[in-house]
Design an enzyme around this catalytic site. Structure first.
Site, PDB file in Angstrom:
ATOM      1  N   TYR A   1       0.826  -1.216   0.000  1.00 39.53           N
ATOM      2  CA  TYR A   1       0.000   0.000   0.000  1.00 39.53           C
ATOM      3  C   TYR A   1       0.856   1.261   0.000  1.00 39.53           C
ATOM      4  O   TYR A   1       0.506   2.277  -0.605  1.00 39.53           O
ATOM      5  CB  TYR A   1      -1.013  -0.051   1.155  1.00 39.53           C
ATOM      6  CG  TYR A   1      -2.154  -0.963   0.796  1.00 39.53           C
ATOM      7  CD1 TYR A   1      -2.154  -2.312   1.160  1.00 39.53           C
ATOM      8  CD2 TYR A   1      -3.178  -0.511  -0.034  1.00 39.53           C
ATOM      9  CE1 TYR A   1      -3.161  -3.166   0.759  1.00 39.53           C
ATOM     10  CE2 TYR A   1      -4.194  -1.362  -0.441  1.00 39.53           C
ATOM     11  CZ  TYR A   1      -4.178  -2.683  -0.057  1.00 39.53           C
ATOM     12  OH  TYR A   1      -5.177  -3.519  -0.495  1.00 39.53           O
TER      13      TYR A   1
ATOM     14  N   GLN B   1     -14.767   2.494  -7.737  1.00 44.99           N
ATOM     15  CA  GLN B   1     -14.074   1.413  -7.033  1.00 44.99           C
ATOM     16  C   GLN B   1     -12.642   1.864  -6.682  1.00 44.99           C
ATOM     17  O   GLN B   1     -11.960   1.201  -5.910  1.00 44.99           O
ATOM     18  CB  GLN B   1     -13.989   0.158  -7.913  1.00 44.99           C
ATOM     19  CG  GLN B   1     -15.317  -0.411  -8.337  1.00 44.99           C
ATOM     20  CD  GLN B   1     -15.149  -1.510  -9.382  1.00 44.99           C
ATOM     21  OE1 GLN B   1     -14.879  -2.670  -9.049  1.00 44.99           O
ATOM     22  NE2 GLN B   1     -15.307  -1.136 -10.638  1.00 44.99           N
ATOM     23  N   ASN B   2     -12.213   2.946  -7.306  1.00 51.06           N
ATOM     24  CA  ASN B   2     -10.827   3.388  -7.137  1.00 51.06           C
ATOM     25  C   ASN B   2     -10.600   3.994  -5.760  1.00 51.06           C
ATOM     26  O   ASN B   2     -11.492   4.656  -5.218  1.00 51.06           O
ATOM     27  CB  ASN B   2     -10.459   4.407  -8.225  1.00 51.06           C
ATOM     28  CG  ASN B   2     -10.526   3.800  -9.613  1.00 51.06           C
ATOM     29  OD1 ASN B   2     -10.525   2.576  -9.757  1.00 51.06           O
ATOM     30  ND2 ASN B   2     -10.641   4.636 -10.626  1.00 51.06           N
TER      31      ASN B   2
ATOM     32  N   HIS C   1     -14.820   1.581  -2.187  1.00 50.45           N
ATOM     33  CA  HIS C   1     -13.778   0.697  -1.672  1.00 50.45           C
ATOM     34  C   HIS C   1     -12.788   1.438  -0.790  1.00 50.45           C
ATOM     35  O   HIS C   1     -11.679   0.970  -0.569  1.00 50.45           O
ATOM     36  CB  HIS C   1     -13.040   0.016  -2.835  1.00 50.45           C
ATOM     37  CG  HIS C   1     -13.881  -1.035  -3.501  1.00 50.45           C
ATOM     38  ND1 HIS C   1     -13.567  -1.564  -4.740  1.00 50.45           N
ATOM     39  CD2 HIS C   1     -15.037  -1.641  -3.137  1.00 50.45           C
ATOM     40  CE1 HIS C   1     -14.476  -2.469  -5.068  1.00 50.45           C
ATOM     41  NE2 HIS C   1     -15.389  -2.516  -4.125  1.00 50.45           N
TER      42      HIS C   1
ATOM     43  N   ASN D   1     -14.593   1.436 -22.366  1.00 50.97           N
ATOM     44  CA  ASN D   1     -13.491   0.560 -22.016  1.00 50.97           C
ATOM     45  C   ASN D   1     -12.621   0.333 -23.241  1.00 50.97           C
ATOM     46  O   ASN D   1     -13.124   0.291 -24.358  1.00 50.97           O
ATOM     47  CB  ASN D   1     -14.044  -0.782 -21.486  1.00 50.97           C
ATOM     48  CG  ASN D   1     -13.001  -1.582 -20.708  1.00 50.97           C
ATOM     49  OD1 ASN D   1     -11.869  -1.726 -21.152  1.00 50.97           O
ATOM     50  ND2 ASN D   1     -13.374  -2.095 -19.548  1.00 50.97           N
TER      51      ASN D   1
HETATM   52  C1  BV8 Z   1     -18.257  -8.086  -0.475  1.00 53.27           C
HETATM   53  C2  BV8 Z   1      -9.701  -1.804  -2.530  1.00 53.27           C
HETATM   54  C3  BV8 Z   1     -19.873  -8.945   1.011  1.00 53.27           C
HETATM   55  C4  BV8 Z   1      -8.410  -2.391  -2.085  1.00 53.27           C
HETATM   56  C5  BV8 Z   1     -10.740  -3.593  -3.823  1.00 53.27           C
HETATM   57  C6  BV8 Z   1     -15.680 -15.602  -1.850  1.00 53.27           C
HETATM   58  C7  BV8 Z   1     -15.516 -15.246  -0.512  1.00 53.27           C
HETATM   59  C8  BV8 Z   1     -15.718 -13.931  -0.092  1.00 53.27           C
HETATM   60  C9  BV8 Z   1     -16.073 -12.948  -1.004  1.00 53.27           C
HETATM   61  C10 BV8 Z   1     -16.232 -13.330  -2.318  1.00 53.27           C
HETATM   62  C11 BV8 Z   1     -16.042 -14.624  -2.753  1.00 53.27           C
HETATM   63  N1  BV8 Z   1     -16.267 -14.645  -4.095  1.00 53.27           N
HETATM   64  C12 BV8 Z   1     -16.583 -13.412  -4.537  1.00 53.27           C
HETATM   65  C13 BV8 Z   1     -16.601 -12.610  -3.463  1.00 53.27           C
HETATM   66  C14 BV8 Z   1     -16.906 -11.184  -3.451  1.00 53.27           C
HETATM   67  C15 BV8 Z   1     -15.599 -10.438  -3.565  1.00 53.27           C
HETATM   68  C16 BV8 Z   1     -15.108 -10.529  -4.995  1.00 53.27           C
HETATM   69  O1  BV8 Z   1     -15.715  -9.938  -5.879  1.00 53.27           O
HETATM   70  N2  BV8 Z   1     -14.007 -11.265  -5.229  1.00 53.27           N
HETATM   71  C17 BV8 Z   1     -13.461 -11.370  -6.564  1.00 53.27           C
HETATM   72  C18 BV8 Z   1     -11.960 -11.594  -6.477  1.00 53.27           C
HETATM   73  C19 BV8 Z   1     -14.154 -12.502  -7.290  1.00 53.27           C
HETATM   74  N3  BV8 Z   1     -15.925  -9.073  -3.215  1.00 53.27           N
HETATM   75  C20 BV8 Z   1     -15.785  -8.662  -1.954  1.00 53.27           C
HETATM   76  O2  BV8 Z   1     -15.283  -9.312  -1.077  1.00 53.27           O
HETATM   77  C21 BV8 Z   1     -16.351  -7.270  -1.692  1.00 53.27           C
HETATM   78  N4  BV8 Z   1     -17.169  -7.310  -0.520  1.00 53.27           N
HETATM   79  O3  BV8 Z   1     -18.609  -8.813  -1.365  1.00 53.27           O
HETATM   80  O4  BV8 Z   1     -18.928  -7.944   0.728  1.00 53.27           O
HETATM   81  C22 BV8 Z   1     -19.128 -10.001   1.765  1.00 53.27           C
HETATM   82  C23 BV8 Z   1     -18.722  -9.716   3.068  1.00 53.27           C
HETATM   83  C24 BV8 Z   1     -18.062 -10.714   3.799  1.00 53.27           C
HETATM   84  C25 BV8 Z   1     -17.765 -11.961   3.210  1.00 53.27           C
HETATM   85  C26 BV8 Z   1     -18.145 -12.207   1.863  1.00 53.27           C
HETATM   86  C27 BV8 Z   1     -18.812 -11.227   1.139  1.00 53.27           C
HETATM   87  C28 BV8 Z   1     -15.256  -6.263  -1.436  1.00 53.27           C
HETATM   88  C29 BV8 Z   1     -14.424  -6.102  -2.679  1.00 53.27           C
HETATM   89  C30 BV8 Z   1     -13.475  -4.923  -2.483  1.00 53.27           C
HETATM   90  C31 BV8 Z   1     -12.038  -5.345  -2.696  1.00 53.27           C
HETATM   91  N5  BV8 Z   1     -11.191  -4.156  -2.715  1.00 53.27           N
HETATM   92  N6  BV8 Z   1     -10.088  -2.422  -3.801  1.00 53.27           N
HETATM   93  C32 BV8 Z   1      -7.286  -2.048  -3.030  1.00 53.27           C
HETATM   94  O5  BV8 Z   1      -7.504  -1.343  -4.025  1.00 53.27           O
HETATM   95  O6  BV8 Z   1      -6.168  -2.509  -2.737  1.00 53.27           O
HETATM   96  S1  BV8 Z   1     -11.030  -4.347  -5.289  1.00 53.27           S
HETATM   97  C33 BV8 Z   1     -10.033  -3.660  -6.477  1.00 53.27           C
HETATM   98  O7  BV8 Z   1      -9.998  -4.600  -7.539  1.00 53.27           O
HETATM   99  C34 BV8 Z   1     -10.606  -2.409  -7.122  1.00 53.27           C
HETATM  100  O8  BV8 Z   1     -11.180  -1.548  -6.209  1.00 53.27           O
HETATM  101  C35 BV8 Z   1     -11.590  -2.937  -8.137  1.00 53.27           C
HETATM  102  O9  BV8 Z   1     -12.821  -3.177  -7.543  1.00 53.27           O
HETATM  103  C36 BV8 Z   1     -10.943  -4.245  -8.529  1.00 53.27           C
HETATM  104  C37 BV8 Z   1     -10.144  -4.087  -9.794  1.00 53.27           C
HETATM  105  O10 BV8 Z   1     -11.036  -4.031 -10.809  1.00 53.27           O
HETATM  106  P1  BV8 Z   1     -10.983  -2.846 -11.872  1.00 53.27           P
HETATM  107  O11 BV8 Z   1     -11.040  -1.534 -11.173  1.00 53.27           O
HETATM  108  O12 BV8 Z   1     -12.010  -3.135 -12.859  1.00 53.27           O
HETATM  109  O13 BV8 Z   1      -9.521  -2.933 -12.498  1.00 53.27           O
HETATM  110  P2  BV8 Z   1      -8.981  -4.011 -13.549  1.00 53.27           P
HETATM  111  O14 BV8 Z   1      -7.516  -3.809 -13.651  1.00 53.27           O
HETATM  112  O15 BV8 Z   1      -9.544  -5.351 -13.226  1.00 53.27           O
HETATM  113  O16 BV8 Z   1      -9.660  -3.570 -14.921  1.00 53.27           O
HETATM  114  C38 BV8 Z   1      -9.286  -2.356 -15.513  1.00 53.27           C
HETATM  115  C39 BV8 Z   1     -10.211  -2.172 -16.695  1.00 53.27           C
HETATM  116  O17 BV8 Z   1      -9.959  -0.913 -17.297  1.00 53.27           O
HETATM  117  C40 BV8 Z   1     -10.038  -3.224 -17.777  1.00 53.27           C
HETATM  118  O18 BV8 Z   1     -11.298  -3.623 -18.242  1.00 53.27           O
HETATM  119  C41 BV8 Z   1      -9.279  -2.471 -18.870  1.00 53.27           C
HETATM  120  O19 BV8 Z   1      -9.621  -2.955 -20.162  1.00 53.27           O
HETATM  121  C42 BV8 Z   1      -9.802  -1.080 -18.692  1.00 53.27           C
HETATM  122  N7  BV8 Z   1      -8.930   0.014 -19.108  1.00 53.27           N
HETATM  123  C43 BV8 Z   1      -7.584   0.102 -18.950  1.00 53.27           C
HETATM  124  N8  BV8 Z   1      -7.179   1.329 -19.379  1.00 53.27           N
HETATM  125  C44 BV8 Z   1      -8.303   1.999 -19.783  1.00 53.27           C
HETATM  126  C45 BV8 Z   1      -9.415   1.164 -19.612  1.00 53.27           C
HETATM  127  N9  BV8 Z   1     -10.672   1.526 -19.924  1.00 53.27           N
HETATM  128  C46 BV8 Z   1     -10.839   2.768 -20.424  1.00 53.27           C
HETATM  129  N10 BV8 Z   1      -9.828   3.654 -20.600  1.00 53.27           N
HETATM  130  C47 BV8 Z   1      -8.551   3.303 -20.305  1.00 53.27           C
HETATM  131  N11 BV8 Z   1      -7.549   4.187 -20.500  1.00 53.27           N
END
Ligand code: BV8
Ligand code: ZN
Length: 290
Positions: free
Chosen positions: A69, A111-112, A136, A250
């Site tokens: 971080y 989400q950022n 987030h 995107n």
């Molecule tokens: C929740 C903060 C209820 C920290 C982040 C099993 C057990 C427990 C939970 C789960 C489970 N299965 C699923 C879950 C839910 C889980 C989840 O989704 N897991 C994933 C891995 C499957 N979610 C959670 O746990 C959430 N809470 O559900 O609460 C609960 C409570 C208790 C127990 C269970 C459930 C909390 C999730 C929050 C996590 N924290 N961030 C930190 O930043 O360090 S997540 C972090 O990753 C980001 O905030 C964001 O959300 C994610 C990344 O995604 P993106 O932002 O989309 O980034 P990425 O790189 O993936 O994509 C970039 C995109 O931009 C691409 O599409 C690319 O093509 C595009 N791009 C690039 N350049 C450009 C562009 N587009 C346009 N212009 C450009 N120039």
């Protein structure tokens, strides 16, 4: 049916819209030099989520998690808003969007954790409270694990022991073993501080407010997100289910399952054009104006 890229058609929908939400991800800040999570320079390329972004990971190895971080704070702390942030900040002002969406309310749900959307609004409209929800949490906040105090903190480095460790993270070298007592400590109770972000398996912030906005929205803009993380990746689908319009901005066709519109390309180019009818290069100068 494949989503349309017809800007005029989409703008005619904005003309009639009443409640617009934008759901943003790391792609919104890519042009500001902040690595996305899954892109070619992606943050997760060298780390697995479970190593770093969960409460368990922090309990197990707070020194390693803090170095990750700290690295992100050092990058984000030097970053500036890009034309995509500026376009959203302008669009968030009713008088700026009156031609495009005269009767609509607007809220950005991001989400950022880099704070760039809030910074951009503060730079452009210092006296207004920006309609931005940081679901987030914030990189530049700390949370005390002992007294629960949440505080803003933009110190660079946040503590002496972390100074220079960003080079280790950058070069994927073995992290430093920092003793607990040298990690960031609470000025009030000396408890161990954690980054003020929402980790996996933790509940998002402002979930009730977000649910109301999602239930009310007739247009959802999905900007720069791979739509892989819940619950953020469910919002647009629920707007589409209620016959609302979904538009994806995107570089890749990701998260377009329930999209009616897909505007391919960097959002720092597509957002100014589609939301404001302005060329992106016209946006940069706006931040420099006094
Ligand atoms: C929740 C903060 C209820 C920290 C982040 C099993 C057990 C427990 C939970 C789960 C489970 N299965 C699923 C879950 C839910 C889980 C989840 O989704 N897991 C994933 C891995 C499957 N979610 C959670 O746990 C959430 N809470 O559900 O609460 C609960 C409570 C208790 C127990 C269970 C459930 C909390 C999730 C929050 C996590 N924290 N961030 C930190 O930043 O360090 S997540 C972090 O990753 C980001 O905030 C964001 O959300 C994610 C990344 O995604 P993106 O932002 O989309 O980034 P990425 O790189 O993936 O994509 C970039 C995109 O931009 C691409 O599409 C690319 O093509 C595009 N791009 C690039 N350049 C450009 C562009 N587009 C346009 N212009 C450009 N120039
Ligand atoms: Zn404390």
């Amino acid at each position: 049916m494949a989503p349309s890229s017809d800007v005029t058609k989409f703008q005619s929908i904005l003309q009639k819209s009443r409640h617009i939400i934008a759901i943003a991800g790391a792609g919104l800040s890519a042009a500001s030099g902040i690595p996305t999570f899954r892109g070619s320079d992606g943050l997760w390329l060298n780390y697995t989520l479970s190593d770093l972004a969960t409460p368990r990971a922090f309990r197990k190895n707070p020194s390693k998690v803090w170095q990750f971080y700290h690295y992100r704070r050092e990058i984000a702390g030097k970053a500036l808003p890009n034309p995509a942030h500026i376009a959203l900040a302008l669009f968030s002002q009713p008088d700026q969007r009156k031609e495009i969406a005269p009767d609509a309310e607007f809220t950005l749900i991001t989400q950022n954790v880099d704070g760039l959307s809030v910074l951009c609004s503060q730079m452009l409209f210092p006296s207004t409270d920006p309609p931005i929800i940081e679901m987030h949490g914030r990189l530049f906040e700390t949370l005390c694990t002992q007294c629960g105090d949440r505080m803003p903190n933009r110190d660079s480095p946040i503590c002496p022991a972390l100074a220079g460790t960003e080079e280790l993270v950058k070069s994927h070298a073995k992290e430093r073993q920092i003793p607990l007592e040298d990690l960031p400590r609470c000025p009030k109770c000396r408890g161990l501080l954690r980054p003020g972000v929402v980790w996996f398996e933790e509940s998002i912030l402002h979930d009730e407010e977000i649910s109301e906005l999602v239930d009310q929205a007739d247009v959802a803009l999905v900007i720069g997100t791979s739509s892989r993380v819940a619950p953020a990746n469910l919002f647009a689908h629920s707007v589409a289910e209620r016959k609302g319009t979904v538009a994806v901005f995107n570089t890749e066709p990701q998260g377009i399952g329930s999209a009616h519109f897909y505007f391919p390309g960097p959002c720092e180019q597509t957002l100014p054009r589609v939301l404001l009818g302005k060329e992106p290069d016209k946006m940069n100068g706006i931040l420099q104006q006094d």
